[in-house]
Design a protein around this motif. Sequence first.
Motif, mmCIF file in Angstrom:
data_model
loop_
_atom_site.group_PDB
_atom_site.id
_atom_site.type_symbol
_atom_site.label_atom_id
_atom_site.label_comp_id
_atom_site.label_asym_id
_atom_site.label_seq_id
_atom_site.Cartn_x
_atom_site.Cartn_y
_atom_site.Cartn_z
ATOM 1 N N HIS A 54 27.103 12.311 -12.102
ATOM 2 C CA HIS A 54 26.961 11.466 -13.288
ATOM 3 C C HIS A 54 25.573 10.875 -13.431
ATOM 4 O O HIS A 54 25.110 10.662 -14.541
ATOM 5 C CB HIS A 54 27.982 10.317 -13.248
ATOM 6 C CG HIS A 54 29.325 10.721 -13.710
ATOM 7 N ND1 HIS A 54 29.769 10.499 -14.981
ATOM 8 C CD2 HIS A 54 30.330 11.358 -13.072
ATOM 9 C CE1 HIS A 54 30.994 10.971 -15.113
ATOM 10 N NE2 HIS A 54 31.355 11.503 -13.962
ATOM 11 N N LEU A 55 24.917 10.590 -12.314
ATOM 12 C CA LEU A 55 23.642 9.898 -12.376
ATOM 13 C C LEU A 55 22.691 10.439 -11.323
ATOM 14 O O LEU A 55 23.079 10.671 -10.186
ATOM 15 C CB LEU A 55 23.859 8.392 -12.132
ATOM 16 C CG LEU A 55 22.620 7.504 -12.126
ATOM 17 C CD1 LEU A 55 22.034 7.398 -13.534
ATOM 18 C CD2 LEU A 55 22.969 6.123 -11.596
ATOM 19 N N TYR A 56 21.443 10.626 -11.743
ATOM 20 C CA TYR A 56 20.372 11.030 -10.841
ATOM 21 C C TYR A 56 19.302 9.945 -10.841
ATOM 22 O O TYR A 56 18.926 9.441 -11.897
ATOM 23 C CB TYR A 56 19.699 12.330 -11.298
ATOM 24 C CG TYR A 56 20.572 13.545 -11.275
ATOM 25 C CD1 TYR A 56 20.782 14.250 -10.098
ATOM 26 C CD2 TYR A 56 21.170 14.001 -12.444
ATOM 27 C CE1 TYR A 56 21.581 15.385 -10.085
ATOM 28 C CE2 TYR A 56 21.972 15.132 -12.430
ATOM 29 C CZ TYR A 56 22.171 15.816 -11.253
ATOM 30 O OH TYR A 56 22.956 16.925 -11.240
ATOM 31 N N ILE A 57 18.822 9.607 -9.666
ATOM 32 C CA ILE A 57 17.601 8.825 -9.532
ATOM 33 C C ILE A 57 16.675 9.693 -8.709
ATOM 34 O O ILE A 57 17.012 10.089 -7.595
ATOM 35 C CB ILE A 57 17.850 7.471 -8.840
ATOM 36 C CG1 ILE A 57 18.842 6.633 -9.659
ATOM 37 C CG2 ILE A 57 16.529 6.722 -8.658
ATOM 38 C CD1 ILE A 57 19.221 5.332 -9.005
ATOM 39 N N SER A 58 15.537 10.036 -9.287
ATOM 40 C CA SER A 58 14.673 10.992 -8.610
ATOM 41 C C SER A 58 13.214 10.626 -8.781
ATOM 42 O O SER A 58 12.842 9.815 -9.616
ATOM 43 C CB SER A 58 14.924 12.408 -9.155
ATOM 44 O OG SER A 58 14.642 12.469 -10.538
ATOM 45 N N ASN A 59 12.399 11.269 -7.953
ATOM 46 C CA ASN A 59 10.963 11.171 -8.040
ATOM 47 C C ASN A 59 10.501 12.483 -8.643
ATOM 48 O O ASN A 59 10.542 13.518 -8.009
ATOM 49 C CB ASN A 59 10.349 10.951 -6.661
ATOM 50 C CG ASN A 59 8.851 10.804 -6.727
ATOM 51 O OD1 ASN A 59 8.234 11.110 -7.736
ATOM 52 N ND2 ASN A 59 8.260 10.344 -5.647
ATOM 53 N N ILE A 74 18.239 0.998 3.625
ATOM 54 C CA ILE A 74 17.205 1.908 3.157
ATOM 55 C C ILE A 74 17.800 3.304 3.080
ATOM 56 O O ILE A 74 18.309 3.828 4.071
ATOM 57 C CB ILE A 74 15.982 1.885 4.101
ATOM 58 C CG1 ILE A 74 15.400 0.476 4.149
ATOM 59 C CG2 ILE A 74 14.939 2.908 3.661
ATOM 60 C CD1 ILE A 74 14.353 0.279 5.226
ATOM 61 N N LEU A 75 17.727 3.897 1.899
ATOM 62 C CA LEU A 75 18.147 5.284 1.711
ATOM 63 C C LEU A 75 16.880 6.114 1.577
ATOM 64 O O LEU A 75 16.040 5.841 0.726
ATOM 65 C CB LEU A 75 19.015 5.427 0.460
ATOM 66 C CG LEU A 75 20.276 4.570 0.397
ATOM 67 C CD1 LEU A 75 20.941 4.718 -0.968
ATOM 68 C CD2 LEU A 75 21.230 4.965 1.512
ATOM 69 N N ASP A 76 16.739 7.129 2.389
ATOM 70 C CA ASP A 76 15.527 7.938 2.394
ATOM 71 C C ASP A 76 15.934 9.388 2.186
ATOM 72 O O ASP A 76 16.441 10.040 3.094
ATOM 73 C CB ASP A 76 14.789 7.755 3.719
ATOM 74 C CG ASP A 76 13.427 8.423 3.721
ATOM 75 O OD1 ASP A 76 13.091 9.117 2.731
ATOM 76 O OD2 ASP A 76 12.703 8.257 4.710
ATOM 77 N N ALA A 77 15.707 9.885 0.978
ATOM 78 C CA ALA A 77 16.087 11.258 0.642
ATOM 79 C C ALA A 77 14.851 12.141 0.666
ATOM 80 O O ALA A 77 13.950 11.965 -0.149
ATOM 81 C CB ALA A 77 16.750 11.316 -0.734
ATOM 82 N N ILE A 107 21.835 11.446 -5.937
ATOM 83 C CA ILE A 107 22.804 11.946 -6.914
ATOM 84 C C ILE A 107 24.099 11.167 -6.727
ATOM 85 O O ILE A 107 24.638 11.104 -5.621
ATOM 86 C CB ILE A 107 23.040 13.456 -6.730
ATOM 87 C CG1 ILE A 107 21.715 14.205 -6.870
ATOM 88 C CG2 ILE A 107 24.076 13.959 -7.732
ATOM 89 C CD1 ILE A 107 21.774 15.656 -6.429
ATOM 90 N N PHE A 108 24.591 10.571 -7.806
ATOM 91 C CA PHE A 108 25.826 9.806 -7.776
ATOM 92 C C PHE A 108 26.924 10.624 -8.443
ATOM 93 O O PHE A 108 26.814 10.976 -9.623
ATOM 94 C CB PHE A 108 25.642 8.467 -8.493
ATOM 95 C CG PHE A 108 24.655 7.567 -7.815
ATOM 96 C CD1 PHE A 108 25.096 6.596 -6.931
ATOM 97 C CD2 PHE A 108 23.294 7.696 -8.038
ATOM 98 C CE1 PHE A 108 24.194 5.755 -6.284
ATOM 99 C CE2 PHE A 108 22.378 6.870 -7.402
ATOM 100 C CZ PHE A 108 22.829 5.902 -6.522
#
Length: 141
Positions: A31-36, A14-17, A23-24
């Motif tokens: 290169h890649l963002y996964i965000s809310n 589980i990654l909890d930011a 951010i990758f």
Amino acid sequence: SSGDLTLDVAGDIILDAGGDDFIFNYGGTSHLYISNNSGNTTIQTAISDEDLVFKGNDGGSGITALTLDMSEGGAATFNGELIAPNGATEGYHIKQTGGTATPRLTNDGNEWTIIRPGASGADVAINNYGNTANLFTITET
């Protein structure tokens, strides 16, 4: 600073930011963002014109299933067919959300229109080239 990192656990990872972003980076460059973002999950490339490519394994062979081409405004290229579920009653919808031209099916090479639905209450035409010659027209009546 060198080598690989392997996480091997019997349970979940589980990654909890707290900042809502993952951010990758590669070589120090994002290169890649996964965000809310405002309650929506966003997957975003960080490099200008960098495509999103979805790959998989088909019977032991690597395939590219879908490419979202960011240099073409996110144009989607599928490697295979778009298949509706068996028994689906909704079908496929090609919907235009803005502009004045009607949605149409075309071939890619010369932008020849194959099927062009008219506006509400207008004719549906099957054309041979650039909307200049209808091969036949289906009217509302």
